[in-house]
Design a protein around this motif. Structure first.
Motif, mmCIF file in Angstrom:
data_model
loop_
_atom_site.group_PDB
_atom_site.id
_atom_site.type_symbol
_atom_site.label_atom_id
_atom_site.label_comp_id
_atom_site.label_asym_id
_atom_site.label_seq_id
_atom_site.Cartn_x
_atom_site.Cartn_y
_atom_site.Cartn_z
ATOM 1 N N UNK A 32 0.834 -1.204 0.000
ATOM 2 C CA UNK A 32 0.000 0.000 0.000
ATOM 3 C C UNK A 32 0.866 1.250 0.000
ATOM 4 N N UNK A 33 0.255 2.335 -0.437
ATOM 5 C CA UNK A 33 0.792 3.676 -0.299
ATOM 6 C C UNK A 33 -0.362 4.575 0.103
ATOM 7 N N UNK A 34 -0.050 5.791 0.478
ATOM 8 C CA UNK A 34 -1.065 6.788 0.822
ATOM 9 C C UNK A 34 -0.352 8.124 0.899
ATOM 10 N N UNK A 35 -1.121 9.200 0.979
ATOM 11 C CA UNK A 35 -0.480 10.511 1.043
ATOM 12 C C UNK A 35 0.264 10.706 2.356
ATOM 13 N N UNK A 36 -0.462 10.605 3.484
ATOM 14 C CA UNK A 36 0.123 10.982 4.768
ATOM 15 C C UNK A 36 -0.338 10.043 5.881
ATOM 16 N N UNK A 37 0.571 9.640 6.768
ATOM 17 C CA UNK A 37 0.195 8.819 7.925
ATOM 18 C C UNK A 37 0.078 9.608 9.223
ATOM 19 N N UNK A 38 0.266 10.929 9.181
ATOM 20 C CA UNK A 38 0.597 11.679 10.392
ATOM 21 C C UNK A 38 -0.571 11.933 11.338
ATOM 22 N N UNK A 39 -1.777 11.565 10.934
ATOM 23 C CA UNK A 39 -2.919 11.676 11.849
ATOM 24 C C UNK A 39 -2.938 10.547 12.874
ATOM 25 N N UNK A 40 -2.043 9.576 12.696
ATOM 26 C CA UNK A 40 -2.030 8.407 13.568
ATOM 27 C C UNK A 40 -0.599 8.138 14.035
ATOM 28 N N UNK A 41 -0.431 7.516 15.200
ATOM 29 C CA UNK A 41 0.916 7.133 15.630
ATOM 30 C C UNK A 41 1.554 6.167 14.631
ATOM 31 N N UNK A 42 2.847 6.322 14.422
ATOM 32 C CA UNK A 42 3.543 5.453 13.477
ATOM 33 C C UNK A 42 3.433 3.993 13.885
ATOM 34 N N UNK A 43 3.463 3.726 15.178
ATOM 35 C CA UNK A 43 3.375 2.347 15.663
ATOM 36 C C UNK A 43 2.031 1.714 15.293
ATOM 37 N N UNK A 55 3.168 -4.774 2.682
ATOM 38 C CA UNK A 55 4.374 -3.965 2.627
ATOM 39 C C UNK A 55 3.985 -2.506 2.416
ATOM 40 N N UNK A 56 4.783 -1.610 2.955
ATOM 41 C CA UNK A 56 4.621 -0.190 2.678
ATOM 42 C C UNK A 56 5.444 0.158 1.446
ATOM 43 N N UNK A 57 4.839 0.832 0.480
ATOM 44 C CA UNK A 57 5.567 1.216 -0.732
ATOM 45 C C UNK A 57 6.118 2.629 -0.633
ATOM 46 N N UNK A 58 5.325 3.546 -0.066
ATOM 47 C CA UNK A 58 5.703 4.957 -0.104
ATOM 48 C C UNK A 58 4.678 5.776 0.651
ATOM 49 N N UNK A 59 5.095 6.911 1.233
ATOM 50 C CA UNK A 59 4.181 7.974 1.644
ATOM 51 C C UNK A 59 4.908 9.306 1.534
ATOM 52 N N UNK A 60 4.182 10.401 1.737
ATOM 53 C CA UNK A 60 4.712 11.737 1.506
ATOM 54 C C UNK A 60 5.249 12.379 2.778
ATOM 55 N N UNK A 61 6.194 13.287 2.600
ATOM 56 C CA UNK A 61 6.572 14.181 3.693
ATOM 57 C C UNK A 61 5.384 15.066 4.063
ATOM 58 N N UNK A 62 5.343 15.595 5.285
ATOM 59 C CA UNK A 62 4.287 16.547 5.630
ATOM 60 C C UNK A 62 4.256 17.711 4.644
ATOM 61 N N UNK A 63 3.061 18.139 4.203
ATOM 62 C CA UNK A 63 2.958 19.121 3.131
ATOM 63 C C UNK A 63 2.764 20.564 3.579
#
Length: 255
Positions: A32-43, A55-63
């Motif tokens: 999977x990929x997605x724009x941003x994970x930052x609304x949730x704890x990384x764990x 597997x994680x493919x990619x996500x974006x830096x904070x915009x």
């Protein structure tokens, strides 16, 4: 055919975000990929990936402030310190989640502004160095001005020149087939020429950004060409399903 990653920002919106991981796995995706994970704890994100066997493919830096129209900080010289903090945050998340790639958005700025040009090059070099120290790749992506008016990095040749001139081994091009077609067309020729620089590919039909095979391009011929060119990365399915997500997955089942 290439390996596909479901884009959880656009796909499986029938479910809450944290439930989309299991939905993607149930539909047959392995990444999977997605724009941003930052609304949730990384764990928490890492746990969802593990539970679903993904597997994680990619996500974006904070915009920056997405809700206010910000689309990255890299080309904004007055936001330099904030940008550098965003790199640290993304790498912290990336380390925990286990992503091989981070995408760095450029921001809304004139590509002809020397200050924006200098800020962007400095930002790319800084982020590539920081990500590389953690064994993470960095990709930059040209985005068309119809979907994102005023976006700084709106040209594939300019992106390729920046990558080549900076010379960081972990810095690559994110080649979005949809954006390329809207901007300039000539998708197959560009893929052939730029393949040595490409670190990640995304796909959606043109012009409505729905499932592959529903627009003006022969998406399946393009996917076959990726095999011929030896592309080994993921192809991110960054499209908006025309209806319910799983109902539109026949294109993938029929490959």
């Amino acid at each position: 055919m290439p390996r596909f990653a479901a884009n959880l920002t656009m796909m499986f919106n029938e479910h809450a975000f944290l439930d989309r991981f299991q939905a993607a796995a149930a539909a047959g995706f392995t990444a999977v990929e997605y724009l941003f994970p930052y609304d949730f704890p990384a764990e928490l994100i890492a746990g969802k990936l593990s539970e679903a066997g993904l597997k994680q493919a990619l996500f974006n830096l904070p915009p920056g402030d997405w809700a206010k129209g910000e689309r990255g900080l890299a080309a904004l010289p007055e936001r330099r310190q904030e940008f550098r903090q965003s790199v640290k945050k993304a790498i912290d998340y990336g380390r925990t989640i286990g992503t091989p790639l981070l995408h760095m958005m450029a921001g809304i700025a004139s590509p002809d502004d020397p200050a924006a040009q200098g800020s962007y090059r400095d930002a790319v070099a800084f982020a590539a160095d920081a990500a590389g120290a953690e064994g993470i790749g960095l990709v930059i992506e040209p985005i068309n001005g119809r979907d994102m008016p005023g976006y700084f990095l709106d040209d594939f040749d300019r992106a390729a020149e920046i990558i080549t001139s900076l010379g960081h081994s972990n810095l690559k091009l994110q080649f979005d087939i949809y954006h390329r077609q809207v901007m300039r067309g000539d998708v197959l020729t560009a893929l052939q020429a730029m393949m040595p620089l490409i670190g990640h590919i995304q796909i959606a039909s043109v012009p409505k950004r729905h499932e592959p095979g529903t627009g003006e391009l022969d998406d399946f011929r393009i996917l076959r060409e990726l095999d011929r060119l030896g592309y080994e990365g993921y192809v991110g399915c960054e499209y908006r399903p025309a209806a319910e997500t799983t109902a539109g997955l026949d294109w993938l089942k029929n490959l």
